[in-house]
Design an enzyme around this catalytic site. Sequence first.
Site, PDB file in Angstrom:
ATOM      1  N   GLU A  57       2.546  27.833  10.072  1.00 43.63           N
ATOM      2  CA  GLU A  57       3.222  26.573   9.308  1.00 43.63           C
ATOM      3  C   GLU A  57       3.302  27.160   7.577  1.00 43.63           C
ATOM      4  O   GLU A  57       3.655  27.112   7.275  1.00 43.63           O
ATOM      5  CB  GLU A  57       1.912  25.225   9.161  1.00 43.63           C
ATOM      6  CG  GLU A  57       2.810  24.079   7.706  1.00 43.63           C
ATOM      7  CD  GLU A  57       3.849  22.985   8.163  1.00 43.63           C
ATOM      8  OE1 GLU A  57       4.763  22.597   7.552  1.00 43.63           O
ATOM      9  OE2 GLU A  57       4.147  23.230   9.477  1.00 43.63           O
ATOM     10  N   ASP A  58       1.666  28.270   7.058  1.00 43.17           N
ATOM     11  CA  ASP A  58       1.870  29.030   6.080  1.00 43.17           C
ATOM     12  C   ASP A  58       2.242  30.521   6.013  1.00 43.17           C
ATOM     13  O   ASP A  58       2.272  30.914   5.323  1.00 43.17           O
ATOM     14  CB  ASP A  58       0.742  28.292   5.798  1.00 43.17           C
ATOM     15  CG  ASP A  58       0.539  27.017   4.901  1.00 43.17           C
ATOM     16  OD1 ASP A  58       1.474  25.922   4.999  1.00 43.17           O
ATOM     17  OD2 ASP A  58      -0.383  26.470   4.951  1.00 43.17           O
TER      18      ASP A  58
END
Length: 210
Positions: free
Chosen positions: A75-76
């Site tokens: 996600e990051d």
Amino acid sequence: MRQFELVEAVRAYDPTADEALLNRAYVYAMKMHGSQLRASGDPYFAHPIQVAGILTDYRLDTATIVTALLHDVVEDTSATRDDIAERFGEEVASLVEGVTKLSRLELQAEHTRQAENLRKFILAISKDVRVLLVKLADRLHNMRTLKHVKPEKRERISRETLEVYAPLGRSIGIISIASELEELAFEHLNPTARTAIERRLEALKLEHGR
């Protein structure tokens, strides 16, 4: 929680745990999150380590602890699902993918009715309950550090916690996490009432202690 402490915590209840896999995941999470910071100003990689630590209390398998360490990398960071599968195996990659899907659903929460959102979460984790366990631990650590978030976002996250995550925790029998989520959410949503209740309880203790 330092690297060796996490490994020892897992091996305390599972002597057959894959130490090498745990160590690789710990180092990989630190490397990928790099200089990212949380709202508190703390290094971001401290968050997945804390999430993994929470889950050791529930004596979860190595794949789940590794997933906790890696749950935000897709996600990051620049990591992909294929990267995770290649380095940590298909089981972990599938679990990380499931947690990532739940995180993306969170972004839609403001525009989605809570009942519908709840159904989406249940459907999303129906294949493997370990995905929900990681997400509950993730939310718990986020709630413990929520004071660093802006007030309007803090209220939204607290309400979502109270209406979605706590009930899901209770539905699968993780009562201690569900109860703490409820308590933390209430504290942020209605701090005045929380303070009044605490004062009343303290007064009752003093009365009974006479």
